[in-house]
Design a protein around this motif. Sequence first.
Motif, mmCIF file in Angstrom:
data_model
loop_
_atom_site.group_PDB
_atom_site.id
_atom_site.type_symbol
_atom_site.label_atom_id
_atom_site.label_comp_id
_atom_site.label_asym_id
_atom_site.label_seq_id
_atom_site.Cartn_x
_atom_site.Cartn_y
_atom_site.Cartn_z
ATOM 1 N N SER A 71 10.431 2.097 -8.976
ATOM 2 C CA SER A 71 9.645 2.426 -7.797
ATOM 3 C C SER A 71 9.931 1.394 -6.702
ATOM 4 O O SER A 71 10.665 0.433 -6.930
ATOM 5 N N LEU A 72 9.352 1.610 -5.535
ATOM 6 C CA LEU A 72 9.546 0.664 -4.434
ATOM 7 C C LEU A 72 8.823 -0.647 -4.720
ATOM 8 O O LEU A 72 7.817 -0.667 -5.419
ATOM 9 N N ASP A 99 -3.595 -4.910 -2.559
ATOM 10 C CA ASP A 99 -2.469 -3.994 -2.790
ATOM 11 C C ASP A 99 -2.863 -2.541 -2.550
ATOM 12 O O ASP A 99 -2.292 -1.623 -3.137
ATOM 13 N N LEU A 100 -3.861 -2.346 -1.685
ATOM 14 C CA LEU A 100 -4.334 -0.990 -1.393
ATOM 15 C C LEU A 100 -4.121 -0.660 0.091
ATOM 16 O O LEU A 100 -4.135 -1.561 0.929
ATOM 17 N N PHE A 101 -3.927 0.624 0.363
ATOM 18 C CA PHE A 101 -3.873 1.076 1.752
ATOM 19 C C PHE A 101 -5.308 1.175 2.263
ATOM 20 O O PHE A 101 -6.162 1.766 1.595
ATOM 21 N N ARG A 102 -5.547 0.613 3.449
ATOM 22 C CA ARG A 102 -6.873 0.740 4.035
ATOM 23 C C ARG A 102 -6.804 1.788 5.139
ATOM 24 O O ARG A 102 -5.963 1.708 6.036
ATOM 25 N N VAL A 103 -7.665 2.788 5.044
ATOM 26 C CA VAL A 103 -7.616 3.886 6.009
ATOM 27 C C VAL A 103 -9.018 4.138 6.568
ATOM 28 O O VAL A 103 -10.005 3.741 5.953
ATOM 29 N N PRO A 104 -9.102 4.792 7.734
ATOM 30 C CA PRO A 104 -10.421 5.061 8.308
ATOM 31 C C PRO A 104 -11.198 6.004 7.387
ATOM 32 O O PRO A 104 -10.601 6.759 6.632
ATOM 33 N N ASN A 157 -0.479 0.716 -6.506
ATOM 34 C CA ASN A 157 0.628 1.125 -5.622
ATOM 35 C C ASN A 157 2.009 0.664 -6.077
ATOM 36 O O ASN A 157 2.953 0.692 -5.288
ATOM 37 N N ASN A 161 5.133 0.267 6.420
ATOM 38 C CA ASN A 161 4.665 1.107 7.528
ATOM 39 C C ASN A 161 3.151 1.264 7.562
ATOM 40 O O ASN A 161 2.634 2.064 8.340
ATOM 41 N N VAL A 221 6.565 -0.714 0.164
ATOM 42 C CA VAL A 221 5.472 0.266 0.122
ATOM 43 C C VAL A 221 4.574 0.113 1.346
ATOM 44 O O VAL A 221 4.171 1.089 1.973
ATOM 45 N N PHE A 222 4.292 -1.141 1.721
ATOM 46 C CA PHE A 222 3.330 -1.364 2.808
ATOM 47 C C PHE A 222 3.994 -1.596 4.167
ATOM 48 O O PHE A 222 3.303 -1.869 5.152
ATOM 49 N N PRO A 255 12.720 7.912 -15.706
ATOM 50 C CA PRO A 255 12.171 7.119 -14.605
ATOM 51 C C PRO A 255 13.232 6.327 -13.836
ATOM 52 O O PRO A 255 14.279 5.994 -14.391
ATOM 53 N N TYR A 256 12.951 6.065 -12.567
ATOM 54 C CA TYR A 256 13.736 5.085 -11.814
ATOM 55 C C TYR A 256 12.791 3.976 -11.358
ATOM 56 O O TYR A 256 11.578 4.050 -11.595
ATOM 57 N N SER A 291 -11.830 3.543 3.683
ATOM 58 C CA SER A 291 -11.423 3.930 2.338
ATOM 59 C C SER A 291 -10.193 3.129 1.934
ATOM 60 O O SER A 291 -9.401 2.718 2.793
ATOM 61 N N LEU A 292 -10.062 2.899 0.620
ATOM 62 C CA LEU A 292 -8.894 2.209 0.081
ATOM 63 C C LEU A 292 -8.153 3.185 -0.827
ATOM 64 O O LEU A 292 -8.763 3.905 -1.599
ATOM 65 N N VAL A 293 -6.823 3.194 -0.716
ATOM 66 C CA VAL A 293 -6.051 4.201 -1.442
ATOM 67 C C VAL A 293 -5.005 3.563 -2.351
ATOM 68 O O VAL A 293 -4.263 2.671 -1.934
ATOM 69 N N ARG A 296 10.792 10.298 -9.586
ATOM 70 C CA ARG A 296 11.016 9.675 -10.890
ATOM 71 C C ARG A 296 10.227 8.379 -11.060
ATOM 72 O O ARG A 296 10.577 7.536 -11.892
ATOM 73 N N THR A 315 5.074 3.902 -6.913
ATOM 74 C CA THR A 315 5.211 4.758 -5.729
ATOM 75 C C THR A 315 6.625 4.638 -5.174
ATOM 76 O O THR A 315 7.309 3.641 -5.400
ATOM 77 N N LEU A 346 6.344 -3.718 -3.444
ATOM 78 C CA LEU A 346 5.137 -3.622 -2.619
ATOM 79 C C LEU A 346 5.413 -3.890 -1.131
ATOM 80 O O LEU A 346 4.784 -3.295 -0.260
ATOM 81 N N THR A 398 7.750 10.658 -16.195
ATOM 82 C CA THR A 398 7.803 10.489 -14.739
ATOM 83 C C THR A 398 6.887 11.497 -14.058
ATOM 84 O O THR A 398 6.396 12.439 -14.675
ATOM 85 N N GLU A 414 -5.208 -3.839 2.368
ATOM 86 C CA GLU A 414 -6.224 -4.715 1.798
ATOM 87 C C GLU A 414 -5.808 -4.996 0.358
ATOM 88 O O GLU A 414 -5.787 -4.098 -0.470
#
Lengths: 467, 94
Positions: free
Chosen positions: B70-71, B86-91, A34, B79, B76-77, B67-68, A146-148, A24, A37, B73, A19, B84
């Motif tokens: 995870s959230l 399954d990715l966060f798009r940011v400036p 993602n 908020n 996750v998205f 492990p537990y 950017s993509l995260v 975890r 997470t 998707l 983990t 884009e």
Amino acid sequence: MTWQPVVGLEIHVQLKTRTKMFCRCANGFGGGENTQTCPVCLALPGALPVPNRIALEWTLKLGLALGCEIPKRAVFARKNYFYPDSPKGYQISQYDLPSCVNGRMLVPSSAGDHEVGIVRAHLEEDAAKTVHVGGRTGRIGGAEHSLVDFNRVGTPLVEIVTGPDIHSSEDARRFLQLLRQTIVELGISDAEMEKGTLRVDANVSVRPAGSAELRTRCELKNMNSFRFVAQGIDAEVARQIAVYEAGGEVVQETYDFDASSGALTARRSKEEADDYRYFPEPDLVPVEPPAELVERLRGELPELPSVRIRRLERELDLDRALVLVTGGLDRLYEATVAAGAEPLPVANLIANRLATSAGDAVDASQLALLVGARDRIPRAVLDDALSHIDEPGFEAAPYLAQEAVSDTGELEPVIARIIDANPGQVAAYRGGKEGLLGFFVGQVLKETGGKANARVVSELVRERLGA
Amino acid sequence: MAITREEVLHVAKLARLELSGDEVERLTLELGAILEAVGKVAELDLDDVPPTSHPLELVNAWREDEPYDSLGLDAVFANAPQREDDLFRVPPTT
Ligand SMILES: [Zn+2]
């Protein structure tokens, strides 16, 4: 003037715990973007970190392997910076009170052991992976957005900082090979540069040989193999020497090394660089490793690579010892010699013919039999045997039964035929092109389907052509 | 004053905050008041007191490496201003 390079390394190692560091979520590659997470690693409001016990233990274990002292108390801090790879707006990292300090690693070299100081090894968390889209490729400045992917954020990361004790690119490479092997044998990381589970930055300066001063240093980043680290150091050392010899001054700067062109590119200097406003992480209590834990971990350490290299060097030379140990093949070597085979042929055969990955699966007693018979069985049979030797239940016996044809009565007619068929090569050989001996031996081996004893053939051919 | 206007602007820049002239004025006063209040501690004789990073005596609070889940998707998205695939798009960040 002669110049001496002065190099210190900063190494980041991703731990392969199940983990992440403070939550975890599953750690490691494999999941879709993602999908690994949670509220903690996405930094949703109110989420609180809880440290991973195994990551703490492995950090201590690595520190002990590097001869570090384990201070009574370690404290996590917040390293504040604004960037999309860190959803919290800070990285949690040990700062003024790290888990491991003041160690050393002995790096064997032909001039004796060379000591590289380990200033510290501390635990922190990795950042997310960001991709910049639009604008000029790879340059953040021109990116439109950017993509995260936050799967990697929160991966346990150990940072190891050496003293400025390395004085050539070759020493840097050897240090890294040994460090990597140590990490892999501790079982705490795969430590693969190509995958980014091991990352190396180098701080480079130069000084007049014989002086003890430390001049302005530059940082090299973005080197993704040990070879590129060595090339990057060489390029930066040459650049700095040229600056000084032209009467200039080296300016502190961070460079990316481009291995394909060999070029060093200065990063755009950030006005606010290194203003991280560290303060103790209020959500985590200090770590005070109990003495029993430290002693248990010390007891679990394997015999370290540098010690084994020194031991092997007594029967082999340094280069062979290094190749075997850093390839993870020295235990097989020792077991095979213990099973009765001669050291040098075993070392050569293992180093040249076996893949690193095969090492653990090979039965040393069977390998010893093959090494003992290597001159009696045909080359093709030996090759065949070696390609199967890491399979379960491998037996050398059937291969040993296929002895090479060494009977001169059987070989002579074949040799005579080959010589008659190649008058040009015969004349050239007799004219001084002795390298053609290999050609004749090769032809005879081909004619006999690889069954002829190459050493005997070689002697017979030499006799006939010498006449 | 415990903090200058320049320091406020510098910290705001580190945090990528864009402040109006009025806000800079107000924050300089408010942060200054907070720092002055905390600065009271410095009036005490603390030579024999080790720096205290945590108010609790507690140490070694950790967890097992289990492990537990995870959230999902969607959560996750939930908020994310921009997504884009399954990715966060940011400036872009400079
Ligand atoms: Zn998580």
